[in-house]
Structures are given as structure tokens and as C-alpha cells.
Design an enzyme around this catalytic site. Structure first.
Site, mmCIF file in Angstrom:
data_model
loop_
_atom_site.group_PDB
_atom_site.id
_atom_site.type_symbol
_atom_site.label_atom_id
_atom_site.label_comp_id
_atom_site.label_asym_id
_atom_site.label_seq_id
_atom_site.Cartn_x
_atom_site.Cartn_y
_atom_site.Cartn_z
ATOM 1 N N TYR A 94 7.801 -24.530 -41.336
ATOM 2 C CA TYR A 94 7.233 -25.532 -40.421
ATOM 3 C C TYR A 94 8.160 -26.743 -40.346
ATOM 4 O O TYR A 94 8.585 -27.158 -39.262
ATOM 5 C CB TYR A 94 5.847 -25.974 -40.894
ATOM 6 C CG TYR A 94 5.338 -27.198 -40.179
ATOM 7 C CD1 TYR A 94 5.380 -28.451 -40.795
ATOM 8 C CD2 TYR A 94 4.868 -27.117 -38.878
ATOM 9 C CE1 TYR A 94 4.954 -29.580 -40.133
ATOM 10 C CE2 TYR A 94 4.435 -28.245 -38.209
ATOM 11 C CZ TYR A 94 4.474 -29.470 -38.838
ATOM 12 O OH TYR A 94 4.054 -30.596 -38.185
ATOM 13 N N SER B 188 7.682 -34.447 -38.100
ATOM 14 C CA SER B 188 6.842 -34.397 -39.298
ATOM 15 C C SER B 188 7.583 -34.847 -40.545
ATOM 16 O O SER B 188 8.801 -34.667 -40.649
ATOM 17 C CB SER B 188 6.370 -32.952 -39.511
ATOM 18 O OG SER B 188 5.808 -32.786 -40.796
ATOM 19 N N LYS C 138 10.723 -28.208 -37.189
ATOM 20 C CA LYS C 138 10.684 -29.576 -36.648
ATOM 21 C C LYS C 138 12.064 -30.229 -36.748
ATOM 22 O O LYS C 138 12.523 -30.909 -35.830
ATOM 23 C CB LYS C 138 9.652 -30.417 -37.417
ATOM 24 C CG LYS C 138 8.209 -30.032 -37.162
ATOM 25 C CD LYS C 138 7.810 -30.341 -35.718
ATOM 26 C CE LYS C 138 6.340 -30.068 -35.455
ATOM 27 N NZ LYS C 138 5.956 -30.437 -34.072
HETATM 28 C C1 WQD Z 1 -2.620 -32.348 -48.586
HETATM 29 C C2 WQD Z 1 -2.789 -32.141 -50.071
HETATM 30 C C3 WQD Z 1 -2.667 -29.847 -50.751
HETATM 31 C C4 WQD Z 1 -6.312 -28.512 -48.798
HETATM 32 C C5 WQD Z 1 0.309 -31.769 -43.676
HETATM 33 C C6 WQD Z 1 0.077 -30.845 -42.522
HETATM 34 C C7 WQD Z 1 1.355 -30.474 -41.852
HETATM 35 C C8 WQD Z 1 2.217 -31.670 -41.650
HETATM 36 C C9 WQD Z 1 2.476 -32.380 -42.948
HETATM 37 C C10 WQD Z 1 2.252 -33.016 -39.682
HETATM 38 C C11 WQD Z 1 -1.817 -31.080 -50.608
HETATM 39 C C12 WQD Z 1 -4.047 -30.432 -51.036
HETATM 40 C C13 WQD Z 1 -5.271 -29.305 -49.236
HETATM 41 C C14 WQD Z 1 -7.229 -27.964 -49.744
HETATM 42 C C15 WQD Z 1 -6.025 -29.053 -51.496
HETATM 43 N N1 WQD Z 1 1.581 -32.557 -40.743
HETATM 44 N N2 WQD Z 1 -5.136 -29.570 -50.561
HETATM 45 N N3 WQD Z 1 -7.043 -28.265 -51.055
HETATM 46 O O1 WQD Z 1 0.208 -30.003 -46.935
HETATM 47 O O2 WQD Z 1 0.644 -32.486 -46.906
HETATM 48 O O3 WQD Z 1 0.786 -31.054 -44.791
HETATM 49 O O4 WQD Z 1 1.193 -32.796 -43.418
HETATM 50 O O5 WQD Z 1 3.297 -32.635 -39.284
HETATM 51 O O6 WQD Z 1 1.027 -29.891 -40.606
HETATM 52 O O7 WQD Z 1 -0.527 -29.662 -43.014
HETATM 53 O O8 WQD Z 1 -1.428 -31.631 -45.881
HETATM 54 O O9 WQD Z 1 -3.873 -31.714 -45.880
HETATM 55 O O10 WQD Z 1 -2.715 -29.450 -46.068
HETATM 56 O O11 WQD Z 1 -2.651 -31.053 -47.998
HETATM 57 O O12 WQD Z 1 -5.888 -29.295 -52.709
HETATM 58 O O13 WQD Z 1 -8.199 -27.206 -49.410
HETATM 59 O O14 WQD Z 1 -4.101 -31.643 -50.332
HETATM 60 O O15 WQD Z 1 -2.239 -29.017 -51.817
HETATM 61 O O16 WQD Z 1 -1.401 -31.490 -51.881
HETATM 62 P P1 WQD Z 1 0.101 -31.291 -46.227
HETATM 63 P P2 WQD Z 1 -2.740 -30.904 -46.394
#
Ligand code: WQD
Length: 327
Positions: free
Chosen positions: A141, A117, A145
Site C-alpha cells: 500500500y 499516506s 502511494k
Molecule cells: C492502527 C493501530 C494496529 C485494528 C492506516 C490505514 C492506512 C493508511 C495508514 C492512510 C495499529 C492497531 C487496528 C484492530 C488493532 N491510511 N489495530 N486492532 O495500520 O496505522 O494504517 O493509516 O493512508 O490506510 O490503515 O491504521 O487503524 O489499521 O491501525 O490493534 O482491530 O491499531 O495494529 O497498530 P494503520 P489502523
């Protein structure tokens, strides 16, 4: 080739399995269904319900099906939950993985493609992020990894295990048959789709005071089909390397939360109400990949480079499957 896909009933695992079968491989899926859905496994694959901590199931599976390569995708992935239950994440994402590696070595299965990741980088100092950027995870997390990537290096040096680790950035979208049905959804794009379908009232935007143009976090979104095809390329290049290798997989383009919402409004025609909330702990302001190494060494190319294609595929799948895998 016969490929064992751990976590093959999950979101990315089900689509990787679909692509492996489409490419002519024999696939065995091992999944404990803690997060995945058996109906997400293509019928051509053998499905085994089981846990990576169960050595007997692992031995029997590796021997009975003559597994050549393991694609290890089974893991807990919620960044948020990893900061609440660190023990569970280190147990599932590291200890159970070691159990898998030991069973592989005992059965002479000496090749692994590992689902890693972008979270291993933490708060990057430079954008875009290359594979030699500092590794400093800001959540359990990402730490789990990174630890497993390092374990792969030692299994390579001591046992001769060949491995390629794929550092995914933000995977989203769907194939025609399979999509994201995580319960609960924690990722941005599936949540936006639920709002567009009226299954959620609004999107909570976690923070609008970041050092970005519109104040919301920027991420590098990549189509799940482009990620799945990266696994096929990694599989075909395992013999090219004597030690463990890591590659970034992202689009190289960054979009803020508000830009994703805007694109989703265009694709779905829905209003998608939003509510600004405080920041979510562990969120770096900006994560954008350089995938030049994968392009150069693996010949990887984006087939779905546009955010609109990613959102549209997720939207179409969820409209056809409004309750996900519940029939
Ligand atoms: C993206 C952006 C949130 C939800 C992901 C996976 C993790 C890993 C890395 C693979 C962030 C914002 C989100 C919401 C929001 N994947 N958000 N409201 O955190 O980059 O991590 O990629 O290994 O498993 O979770 O992705 O989609 O959770 O968030 O504002 O209801 O959207 O703050 O900036 P993230 P995400």
C-alpha cells in the site's frame, strides 16, 4: 473552481467533497462504488459511477464539466490486503492513476491534489517524521502511494503538471453528515466504535510486545475534518509551486492502542472488551507526524486537536447511522 474528486463516495472523499461544496466549488465525483456509497455524496455534487481505467468516461467527464483541478483519492487502502493482492493494489493505485494523468494532460487539466499516506515512510528512524525522512515503505500500500508521488514529479517536469501530495497519518472521526462505513472496517477507531455499539464482541489488540510504554503501537490520529480542510488549502496553493510538493498531515501527538481504547471508554461509556492477539504484519511500532511544513507553507491549523473530539465525532455519527449508509 470545478473540481473532480476521484473516490468522492468514500470515507475521506465524501467529506472532502462536502468541504469543497461548502467552500463554493463545483464538484464532480467519480467513483466505481467498489468501496464507497453513492448516498455519501452531497446532492450538490455531480455523481458519475465509473472506473479510472475507463479512458472514455475520464475524457467525457473532464471535457463536459470543464474540470480545473483533480483531487485524486480513489485507491485501495487496506495495508493488510495490499500484502495479499499486490497486483490489485499496483493496478488500482498506480496504473489507473497513470491513466487519469494522461487523460488530464490530453485535456489540459494540469493540477492535482493527491491523497498520499504516512505509509510511504515505513519504519521511521526518527519521530516526529518530517517530509525529508527516508522513504522506505514496509507494505505494498505504502509502496503504491510512493510510486505515484514519484510519477507526479515526472509529469511535472515533462508536462508542467502542478501537484501537491498530502501524506495523511491516521484519519478518523466524522462530519455531521458523513462518516466511516468501510466494509469490512480495518481501522482501529471505527472498529472500537462498532464494539461500543455492540456490533462486535471485542477489540483484537494486535500485539502488546512493542517497544512502547504499554507495549501497543502508537499512531498519530487526525480528525477527518482537519484533513478535508487541508485539501482546500492545497487547492488554493497549487499555483504557488512550479514542481510537485509533499506535506505531512498529522496532529503531532501519538496515542497507543490502549490509550485510544481508554479514551473511547470515557467518550462512549461502553466497556469495550479487548483480546490481545499476535502482531499484525507490517505494523511499525510508532508513527507520529511533524506537520510544521504544512503549517508554515499552507497556513494549516488543527481545528480538532484532541483525540476525544475525533472519537466523539465518530461515535455520534455511528449512533445516528448504526447501519452506516444502508437505509
Ligand atoms: C492502527 C493501530 C494496529 C485494528 C492506516 C490505514 C492506512 C493508511 C495508514 C492512510 C495499529 C492497531 C487496528 C484492530 C488493532 N491510511 N489495530 N486492532 O495500520 O496505522 O494504517 O493509516 O493512508 O490506510 O490503515 O491504521 O487503524 O489499521 O491501525 O490493534 O482491530 O491499531 O495494529 O497498530 P494503520 P489502523
Amino acid at each position: 473552481m470545478t473540481v473532480l474528486v476521484t473516490g468522492g463516495a468514500g470515507y475521506i472523499g465524501s467529506i472532502v467533497t462536502e468541504e469543497l461544496v461548502n467552500s463554493g466549488n463545483h464538484v464532480v465525483v467519480l467513483d466505481n462504488l467498489s468501496q464507497g456509497h453513492q448516498t455519501a455524496v452531497v446532492p450538490e455534487a455531480v455523481f458519475i459511477k465509473g472506473d479510472l481505467c475507463d479512458q472514455e468516461i475520464l475524457h467525457n467527464t473532464l471535457q463536459k464539466y470543464g474540470v480545473d483541478v483533480v483531487m485524486h483519492l480513489a485507491a485501495d487502502k487496506s495495508v493488510e490486503n495490499s500484502m495479499i493482492e499486490p497486483g490489485k493494489f499496483f493496478w488500482n493505485n498506480v496504473a489507473c492513476g497513470i491513466n487519469l494523468l494522461d487523460c488530464m494532460v490530453k485535456n489540459g487539466v494540469m493540477s492535482m491534489v493527491f491523497s498520499s499516506s504516512a505509509a510511504v515512510y515505513g519504519q521511521p528512524k526518527e519521530i516526529p517524521i518530517t517530509e525529508d525522512a527516508p522513504l522506505d515503505p514496509v507494505n505494498v500500500y505504502g509502496e503504491s502511494k510512493l510510486i505515484f508521488e514519484r510519477i507526479l514529479r515526472w509529469y511535472g517536469e515533462i508536462h508542467g503538471l502542478k501537484s501537491i501530495s498530502l501524506r495523511y497519518f491516521n484519519v478518523a472521526g466524522a462530519s455531521k453528515r458523513f462518516g466511516s462505513d468501510c466494509r469490512p472496517e480495518t481501522n482501529l477507531i471505527p472498529i472500537i466504535i462498532e464494539v461500543a455499539l455492540g456490533q462486535r464482541k471485542y477489540l483484537s489488540v494486535f500485539g502488546d510486545d512493542y517497544d512502547t510504554e504499554d507495549g501497543t503501537c502508537i499512531r498519530d490520529y487526525i480528525h477527518v475534518l482537519d484533513i478535508a480542510r487541508a485539501h482546500i488549502l492545497a487547492l488554493n496553493h497549487l499555483d504557488a509551486y512550479t514542481s510537485t510538493k509533499v506535506f505531512n498531515f498529522g496532529s503531532g501527538d501519538g496515542y497507543s492502542v490502549l490509550e485510544v481504547v481508554e479514551e473511547a471508554r470515557k467518550v462512549t461509556g461502553a466497556t469495550i472488551p479487548i483480546d490481545f492477539c499476535p502482531r499484525r504484519p507490517g505494523d511499525p511500532p510508532k508513527l507520529v507526524a511533524s506537520s510544521d511544513l504544512a503549517k508554515k507553507n499552507l497556513g494549516w491549523r488543527l481545528e480538532y486537536p484532541r483525540l476525544e473530539q475525533i472519537i466523539k465525532s465518530a461515535w455520534l455519527w455511528r449512533k445516528e447511522h448504526p447501519t452506516g449508509y444502508d437505509y
